[in-house]
Design an enzyme around this catalytic site. Structure first.
Site, mmCIF file in Angstrom:
data_model
loop_
_atom_site.group_PDB
_atom_site.id
_atom_site.type_symbol
_atom_site.label_atom_id
_atom_site.label_comp_id
_atom_site.label_asym_id
_atom_site.label_seq_id
_atom_site.Cartn_x
_atom_site.Cartn_y
_atom_site.Cartn_z
ATOM 1 N N ARG A 152 -1.631 73.779 37.411
ATOM 2 C CA ARG A 152 -1.437 75.303 37.659
ATOM 3 C C ARG A 152 -1.000 75.847 36.370
ATOM 4 O O ARG A 152 -1.439 76.882 36.043
ATOM 5 C CB ARG A 152 -0.257 75.259 38.829
ATOM 6 C CG ARG A 152 -0.713 75.332 40.207
ATOM 7 C CD ARG A 152 -1.692 74.176 40.415
ATOM 8 N NE ARG A 152 -1.828 74.437 42.015
ATOM 9 C CZ ARG A 152 -1.066 73.487 42.847
ATOM 10 N NH1 ARG A 152 -0.220 72.778 42.506
ATOM 11 N NH2 ARG A 152 -1.776 73.612 44.050
ATOM 12 N N ASP A 181 -6.535 70.125 40.131
ATOM 13 C CA ASP A 181 -6.223 71.110 41.295
ATOM 14 C C ASP A 181 -7.327 72.337 41.134
ATOM 15 O O ASP A 181 -8.185 72.494 40.359
ATOM 16 C CB ASP A 181 -4.752 71.579 41.488
ATOM 17 C CG ASP A 181 -4.389 71.627 42.820
ATOM 18 O OD1 ASP A 181 -4.737 72.298 43.666
ATOM 19 O OD2 ASP A 181 -3.443 70.669 43.059
ATOM 20 N N HIS A 252 -8.209 70.818 47.231
ATOM 21 C CA HIS A 252 -7.615 71.305 45.885
ATOM 22 C C HIS A 252 -8.675 70.766 44.706
ATOM 23 O O HIS A 252 -8.261 70.344 43.730
ATOM 24 C CB HIS A 252 -6.282 70.590 45.733
ATOM 25 C CG HIS A 252 -5.151 71.058 46.530
ATOM 26 N ND1 HIS A 252 -4.671 72.317 46.180
ATOM 27 C CD2 HIS A 252 -4.368 70.453 47.631
ATOM 28 C CE1 HIS A 252 -3.698 72.652 47.115
ATOM 29 N NE2 HIS A 252 -3.711 71.393 47.897
ATOM 30 N N ASP A 321 -4.084 65.856 50.170
ATOM 31 C CA ASP A 321 -3.559 66.889 51.045
ATOM 32 C C ASP A 321 -4.106 68.394 51.097
ATOM 33 O O ASP A 321 -5.005 68.621 50.386
ATOM 34 C CB ASP A 321 -1.862 67.210 50.442
ATOM 35 C CG ASP A 321 -2.151 67.640 48.900
ATOM 36 O OD1 ASP A 321 -3.195 67.414 48.184
ATOM 37 O OD2 ASP A 321 -1.495 68.510 48.561
ATOM 38 N N GLU A 322 -3.662 69.065 52.152
ATOM 39 C CA GLU A 322 -4.043 70.354 52.496
ATOM 40 C C GLU A 322 -5.586 70.551 51.969
ATOM 41 O O GLU A 322 -5.962 71.364 51.160
ATOM 42 C CB GLU A 322 -3.384 71.256 51.303
ATOM 43 C CG GLU A 322 -1.748 71.251 51.753
ATOM 44 C CD GLU A 322 -0.863 72.213 50.806
ATOM 45 O OE1 GLU A 322 0.198 72.726 51.113
ATOM 46 O OE2 GLU A 322 -1.409 72.293 49.559
ATOM 47 N N TRP A 388 5.818 64.002 51.821
ATOM 48 C CA TRP A 388 6.078 65.119 51.336
ATOM 49 C C TRP A 388 6.529 66.310 52.302
ATOM 50 O O TRP A 388 7.419 67.155 52.084
ATOM 51 C CB TRP A 388 5.070 65.854 50.250
ATOM 52 C CG TRP A 388 3.834 66.311 50.871
ATOM 53 C CD1 TRP A 388 2.772 65.975 51.231
ATOM 54 C CD2 TRP A 388 3.774 67.762 51.430
ATOM 55 N NE1 TRP A 388 1.787 66.589 51.870
ATOM 56 C CE2 TRP A 388 2.336 68.057 51.692
ATOM 57 C CE3 TRP A 388 4.550 69.016 51.089
ATOM 58 C CZ2 TRP A 388 1.818 69.412 52.172
ATOM 59 C CZ3 TRP A 388 3.865 70.306 51.437
ATOM 60 C CH2 TRP A 388 2.737 70.428 51.960
ATOM 61 N N TYR A 413 11.978 69.024 46.263
ATOM 62 C CA TYR A 413 10.896 69.650 45.489
ATOM 63 C C TYR A 413 11.547 70.697 44.569
ATOM 64 O O TYR A 413 12.270 71.670 44.876
ATOM 65 C CB TYR A 413 9.805 70.675 46.530
ATOM 66 C CG TYR A 413 8.666 70.178 46.927
ATOM 67 C CD1 TYR A 413 8.580 68.626 47.041
ATOM 68 C CD2 TYR A 413 7.606 70.715 47.129
ATOM 69 C CE1 TYR A 413 7.358 68.074 47.687
ATOM 70 C CE2 TYR A 413 6.373 70.287 47.470
ATOM 71 C CZ TYR A 413 6.390 68.892 47.712
ATOM 72 O OH TYR A 413 5.292 68.163 47.963
ATOM 73 N N ASP A 415 10.680 72.925 42.337
ATOM 74 C CA ASP A 415 10.185 74.274 42.310
ATOM 75 C C ASP A 415 11.026 75.211 43.275
ATOM 76 O O ASP A 415 11.117 76.525 42.903
ATOM 77 C CB ASP A 415 8.667 74.220 42.445
ATOM 78 C CG ASP A 415 8.132 73.493 43.559
ATOM 79 O OD1 ASP A 415 8.450 72.236 43.619
ATOM 80 O OD2 ASP A 415 7.718 74.080 44.612
ATOM 81 N N TRP A 463 6.123 71.293 41.172
ATOM 82 C CA TRP A 463 4.769 72.198 41.367
ATOM 83 C C TRP A 463 4.982 73.373 40.433
ATOM 84 O O TRP A 463 5.878 74.214 40.520
ATOM 85 C CB TRP A 463 4.331 72.711 42.813
ATOM 86 C CG TRP A 463 4.092 71.403 43.480
ATOM 87 C CD1 TRP A 463 4.932 70.757 44.391
ATOM 88 C CD2 TRP A 463 3.193 70.738 43.681
ATOM 89 N NE1 TRP A 463 4.795 69.601 44.771
ATOM 90 C CE2 TRP A 463 3.535 69.585 44.421
ATOM 91 C CE3 TRP A 463 1.928 70.572 42.637
ATOM 92 C CZ2 TRP A 463 2.484 68.450 44.921
ATOM 93 C CZ3 TRP A 463 1.194 69.467 43.039
ATOM 94 C CH2 TRP A 463 1.057 68.600 44.174
ATOM 95 N N THR A 464 4.020 73.721 39.528
ATOM 96 C CA THR A 464 4.242 74.904 38.509
ATOM 97 C C THR A 464 3.562 76.196 38.652
ATOM 98 O O THR A 464 3.260 76.798 37.609
ATOM 99 C CB THR A 464 3.935 74.198 36.999
ATOM 100 O OG1 THR A 464 2.387 73.876 37.071
ATOM 101 C CG2 THR A 464 4.416 72.933 36.813
ATOM 102 N N GLU A 465 3.349 76.399 39.779
ATOM 103 C CA GLU A 465 2.745 77.858 40.014
ATOM 104 C C GLU A 465 3.496 79.199 39.495
ATOM 105 O O GLU A 465 2.780 79.997 38.819
ATOM 106 C CB GLU A 465 2.349 78.255 41.535
ATOM 107 C CG GLU A 465 1.360 77.441 42.174
ATOM 108 C CD GLU A 465 2.008 76.159 42.851
ATOM 109 O OE1 GLU A 465 1.234 75.734 43.856
ATOM 110 O OE2 GLU A 465 2.893 75.515 42.402
#
Length: 548
Positions: A152, A181, A252, A321-322, A388, A413, A415, A463-465
């Site tokens: 990210r 990602d 992702h 994931d996702e 997670w 987490y 973040d 997570w670095t969004e």
């Protein structure tokens, strides 16, 4: 010798009756197998103190006025266990393996005081002392880690090397390296050059949560060359840190599809028009379940295995994931694959995809690990799970005999915001204070003793969004990573019985170490003015997490 200022807290200490003073006549006697620890001591403690720490011959008697640091491997100790014995003339650090000696050396550095974490001496005439006595210590968990998302927001190589040093200073031994990602592909793959030529760069970046109206219109990107990766892996190995690379499949994956459109569901979407994603969340664009996709990623993983040797990286993370199934539901190609394999639904199609790479990695002497969605449709034999979405995925996996790394979003987490109120920069998720992380328990009470053995350990995820710089990463990670390190290493009592007041007292000294290391942590009193991001929307979640 006391544990008053040590983090993580050691198992046993026995105080002596004086001080051991280091000086120009202090030498290092490195027994077989400890040469790397000796190099590390000279390059770090030697630089901070200004002392030469010359090598002495192994077994050579001490001369008058000389003091010595002795490093030895004692097979009677556990692989990461150590025993440090200090008298007025000798500091003896013994470990069950080189890793144990290294963790003992980290304790020795802490006992020298915060200035031992600097890169040059503040006062060349200073006296450097450690208290006499004994420390005996061993970790609770074999997996003690940090996951860092560099997709990210890209972190240049020097920043990654710095974080490996920070992990080592906290006796953490796993670096989960999230390399791909939707928003960027960060590792050079020579047979597929467009992954970094195109997939490593996006035109702009959402500033704040996806609900924010703000954009950073500068192009963003970067990637690690294969030589960069070799350097990172070697640097980690010198610090007894395992690197777990993550290549995310089958979701992702928009950055990869933007570089190679044939990887996507071309019978549903015009994949040739896709770009590296500039927003946050979950994109519907996922990999097509085709033979071409399998062969493409086998090539990616083949190069990956050459860069991450098995002794440093026994686990390969494949994400999992996702992964929205909407395109697969509409895709004739995906539906034909489901029919061909006799699968029940799209969940089983994802399971087939994961099982393929589980078999492929197993045949090459590696172990697959993925996020807990890989449980959907059936867990691949031999696969391990990063739990997670709370504890349940890890409980289910452990009860089925699969190994687990506990990293529930609601607890670790980093973040997520550290306090309520408007001062936290770009607030995300649950409020998780330093005390909350300190009271996190990785082993759920629902597991039997036998099932609990499948809990390899724990890690914090970052997570670095909304972390556009190293300073923002520092702010979110510290000081909470120190609490996670103690949870992962020390033999702590049940969460409600943990002595948080004592931990907070020990943190007073630890803030000095973080200062010396140049870490821009969140102060106990709250963010400094330049750490705030007023007016930038986050994604607060109200309410407490579900019970274990």
């Amino acid at each position: 010798m006391t544990s008053a200022d040590l983090i993580p807290a050691p198992r046993r200490t026995a105080p002596g009756d004086g001080l051991h003073e280091l000086g120009d006549a202090t030498t290092i006697d490195a027994g077989a197998g400890t040469e790397g620890v000796a190099r590390w001591l000279r390059s770090t403690v030697g630089a901070a103190t200004g002392l030469g720490l010359l090598y002495a011959g192994t077994g050579v008697d001490l001369r008058d006025g000389e003091t010595r640091i002795e490093l030895r491997i004692d097979p009677e100790l556990g692989p990461e266990a150590y025993r440090m014995t200090v008298d007025r003339r000798t500091v003896r650090i013994e470990g069950g393996g080189a890793a144990g000696v290294f963790w003992g050396a980290q304790t020795f550095r802490q006992l020298l005081g915060p200035d031992a974490f600097r890169r040059a001496p503040l006062d060349p005439g200073r006296r450097w002392t450690v208290p006499t006595g004994t420390v005996e210590d061993a970790p609770r968990f074999a997996w003690r880690g940090l996951m860092l998302d560099v997709s990210r927001h890209f972190m240049p190589k020097d920043g990654v090397l710095r974080y490996l040093d920070l992990l080592a200073a906290h006796k953490l031994n796993v670096f989960h390296f999230h390399l791909t990602d939707d928003q960027g592909w960060r590792i050079e793959i020579k047979r597929h050059p467009r992954l970094t030529e195109q997939g490593a760069w996006r035109a702009r970046t959402k500033f704040g949560h996806r609900a924010s109206p703000l954009w950073d219109d500068r192009p963003h990107g970067g990637f690690y060359t294969q030589d960069d990766i070799r350097e990172i892996v070697a640097y980690a190995a010198e610090r007894h840190i395992r690197v777990v690379p993550e290549i995310d499949v089958p979701g992702h994956s928009q950055a990869a599809i933007a570089a190679y459109p044939e990887l996507g569901n071309t019978d549903v979407v015009d994949t040739a028009s896709l770009t590296v994603w500039d927003n946050w969340g979950v994109t519907p664009n996922v990999l097509a379940p085709t033979d071409h996709t399998l062969r493409f990623y086998e090539g990616v993983f083949e190069e990956l295995l050459g860069l991450f040797p098995a002794d440093v990286s026994p686990f390969i993370h494949i994400g999992g994931d996702e992964c929205p199934k909407d395109q697969w539901k509409l895709s004739p190609t995906a539906q034909a694959r489901i029919a061909e394999l006799g699968l029940k639904d799209e969940d089983e199609l994802q399971s087939w995809f994961i099982r393929h790479f589980d078999t492929w990695l197993t045949e090459r002497g590696r172990r697959l690990i993925g996020w807990d969605e890989i449980l959907e449709g059936g867990l691949a034999p031999g696969a391990a799970v990063s739990s997670w979405r709370g504890y349940q995925g890890g409980i289910t996996a452990a009860q089925a005999g699969h190994d687990v790394v506990m990293c529930p979003e609601q607890q670790v987490y980093l973040d997520h915001r550290q306090a309520p109120g408007d001062d936290e920069p770009m607030p995300i998720g649950y409020v998780r204070t330093l005390e909350d992380v300190y009271r996190f328990e990785p082993v759920p009470p629902q597991l039997t003793e036998e099932e609990a053995r499948h809990v390899l350990g724990t890690q914090a995820n970052v997570w670095t969004e909304v972390m556009e710089s190293q300073a923002r990463v520092d702010y979110q990670v510290f000081p909470r990573l120190a609490a996670l390190a103690e949870v992962a290493w020390s033999a702590l009592p049940a969460p409600a019985e943990r002595d948080y007041a004592d931990f907070r007292r020990r943190m007073t000294a630890h803030y000095g170490r973080l200062d010396a290391l140049g870490v821009g942590y969140r102060p106990p009193t709250g963010p400094l003015p330049w750490q705030q991001r007023p007016g930038v929307l986050g994604r607060p979640i109200e309410g407490a997490p579900p019970n274990v």
